[in-house]
Design a protein around this motif. Sequence first.
Motif, short mmCIF file in Angstrom:
data_model
loop_
_atom_site.label_atom_id
_atom_site.label_comp_id
_atom_site.label_asym_id
_atom_site.label_seq_id
_atom_site.Cartn_x
_atom_site.Cartn_y
_atom_site.Cartn_z
N VAL A 86 0.84 -1.20 0.00
CA VAL A 86 0.00 0.00 0.00
C VAL A 86 0.88 1.25 0.00
O VAL A 86 0.65 2.19 -0.77
CB VAL A 86 -0.95 0.01 1.22
CG1 VAL A 86 -1.67 1.36 1.32
CG2 VAL A 86 -1.97 -1.11 1.12
N ILE A 87 1.89 1.26 0.85
CA ILE A 87 2.79 2.41 0.92
C ILE A 87 3.49 2.63 -0.42
O ILE A 87 3.58 3.77 -0.91
CB ILE A 87 3.83 2.20 2.05
CG1 ILE A 87 3.13 2.27 3.42
CG2 ILE A 87 4.95 3.23 1.96
CD1 ILE A 87 4.02 1.88 4.59
N HIS A 88 3.97 1.55 -1.02
CA HIS A 88 4.67 1.67 -2.31
C HIS A 88 3.76 2.22 -3.40
O HIS A 88 4.15 3.11 -4.17
CB HIS A 88 5.22 0.30 -2.72
CG HIS A 88 6.02 0.33 -3.98
ND1 HIS A 88 7.23 0.98 -4.08
CD2 HIS A 88 5.78 -0.21 -5.22
CE1 HIS A 88 7.71 0.85 -5.31
NE2 HIS A 88 6.85 0.13 -6.03
N GLN A 89 2.53 1.72 -3.46
CA GLN A 89 1.59 2.17 -4.48
C GLN A 89 1.20 3.63 -4.25
O GLN A 89 1.10 4.42 -5.21
CB GLN A 89 0.34 1.28 -4.47
CG GLN A 89 0.59 -0.19 -4.77
CD GLN A 89 0.85 -0.48 -6.23
OE1 GLN A 89 0.36 0.21 -7.11
NE2 GLN A 89 1.62 -1.52 -6.50
N LEU A 90 0.96 4.01 -3.01
CA LEU A 90 0.59 5.40 -2.71
C LEU A 90 1.73 6.36 -3.02
O LEU A 90 1.50 7.46 -3.55
CB LEU A 90 0.17 5.53 -1.24
CG LEU A 90 -1.17 4.90 -0.86
CD1 LEU A 90 -1.36 4.94 0.66
CD2 LEU A 90 -2.33 5.61 -1.55
N GLN A 91 2.94 5.96 -2.68
CA GLN A 91 4.09 6.82 -3.00
C GLN A 91 4.23 7.00 -4.51
O GLN A 91 4.52 8.11 -4.98
CB GLN A 91 5.37 6.22 -2.41
CG GLN A 91 5.46 6.33 -0.90
CD GLN A 91 6.66 5.62 -0.32
OE1 GLN A 91 7.13 4.61 -0.86
NE2 GLN A 91 7.18 6.12 0.79
N ALA A 92 4.01 5.92 -5.25
CA ALA A 92 4.09 6.01 -6.71
C ALA A 92 3.01 6.94 -7.25
O ALA A 92 3.25 7.74 -8.16
CB ALA A 92 3.95 4.62 -7.32
N LEU A 93 1.81 6.85 -6.68
CA LEU A 93 0.72 7.73 -7.11
C LEU A 93 1.07 9.19 -6.84
O LEU A 93 0.91 10.06 -7.72
CB LEU A 93 -0.57 7.36 -6.38
CG LEU A 93 -1.76 8.29 -6.63
CD1 LEU A 93 -2.28 8.12 -8.05
CD2 LEU A 93 -2.87 8.04 -5.62
N LEU A 94 1.52 9.48 -5.64
CA LEU A 94 1.82 10.86 -5.26
C LEU A 94 3.04 11.42 -5.98
O LEU A 94 3.20 12.63 -6.08
CB LEU A 94 2.01 10.94 -3.74
CG LEU A 94 0.73 10.66 -2.93
CD1 LEU A 94 1.04 10.52 -1.45
CD2 LEU A 94 -0.31 11.76 -3.16
N ASN A 95 3.88 10.52 -6.51
CA ASN A 95 5.02 10.95 -7.32
C ASN A 95 4.70 10.97 -8.81
O ASN A 95 5.60 11.10 -9.65
CB ASN A 95 6.22 10.02 -7.07
CG ASN A 95 6.83 10.22 -5.69
OD1 ASN A 95 6.78 11.31 -5.13
ND2 ASN A 95 7.40 9.16 -5.13
N ASN A 96 3.39 10.81 -9.11
CA ASN A 96 2.92 10.82 -10.51
C ASN A 96 3.53 9.70 -11.35
O ASN A 96 3.70 9.85 -12.57
CB ASN A 96 3.20 12.18 -11.16
CG ASN A 96 2.43 13.31 -10.52
OD1 ASN A 96 1.24 13.18 -10.25
ND2 ASN A 96 3.11 14.41 -10.24
N GLU A 97 3.85 8.59 -10.71
CA GLU A 97 4.41 7.45 -11.43
C GLU A 97 3.32 6.48 -11.88
O GLU A 97 3.53 5.68 -12.80
CB GLU A 97 5.42 6.72 -10.54
CG GLU A 97 6.64 7.58 -10.22
CD GLU A 97 7.50 6.99 -9.12
OE1 GLU A 97 7.20 5.86 -8.67
OE2 GLU A 97 8.47 7.65 -8.70
N ILE A 98 2.16 6.51 -11.22
CA ILE A 98 1.01 5.72 -11.63
C ILE A 98 -0.24 6.59 -11.53
O ILE A 98 -0.23 7.63 -10.86
CB ILE A 98 0.82 4.43 -10.78
CG1 ILE A 98 0.53 4.80 -9.32
CG2 ILE A 98 2.00 3.51 -10.90
CD1 ILE A 98 0.12 3.60 -8.47
N SER A 99 -1.29 6.17 -12.18
CA SER A 99 -2.56 6.91 -12.16
C SER A 99 -3.45 6.40 -11.03
O SER A 99 -3.21 5.33 -10.45
CB SER A 99 -3.28 6.74 -13.49
OG SER A 99 -3.66 5.37 -13.66
#
Length: 240
Positions: A86-99
């Motif tokens: 969850v942390i990894h996915q949220l960080q990716a989202l907030l870094n604009n790496e995933i939608s």
Amino acid sequence: MKNEMSPVTSVYFVTLLKAYLRGTKTRNEIIDELQQVAPLSVDQTSDVEVSRLLFQTASQLNKDFYQEIVAEVNHANDTAPTREGVIHQLQALLNNEISTTALYEWATWHNTPAADDEYVFFNDIAVDYFCTQLMPAVKGQLSVPQYEHILHIFQTTPPNGLRDKVALVLLPEQEKQRFLFYLGDYIQGHSTNEQLDVYLLHKFGMDHQSFPYMGELSAIMHAPAKLPALLRMAAMNPPY
């Protein structure tokens, strides 16, 4: 001597699939990995669901890989979404790496028709709530500050599944108001433990004996002015 890549086996794809299901690799990271072993079309990388894309790529290399991967994953007990994931996915989202769509698809992969016969065991009650209730309810459509708040909740140490779940439930403003109403009624002596349990069980899946803030609540009996401070604690508002 000429350097040669080690032959890719089904174990490689099993490892990738588990990493995605657990959340430690995002959709884009899986695609980058797959591109190293087989070229993918634009349509594949933009539209195809991750596990299907992985199976397609594996089958291109060896038609037997599909059954080997399915057999291994079906008997695995380490495929459920994790706090780390969850942390990894949220960080990716907030870094604009995933939608937000990619986050939603990952968080709810076990809710798809293809997964109806699969039982997913979560060993973290907060991750369970995030994936099975919160994300399906909002369809991933939360604001950036809300996603930052969720990340803050999951990164709070030491982890406490019960408290973290309470904070996630209290994310919407209307839930904060319900919290103030029902707990305010209780500390003023207008409701019993049994009546409080109706609210706690409905909203948090806990009774007054398992609710993690019962000690703090008991300490402010007949002092409703102190309840907003308890709400801020329970909601785990970020320090900023």
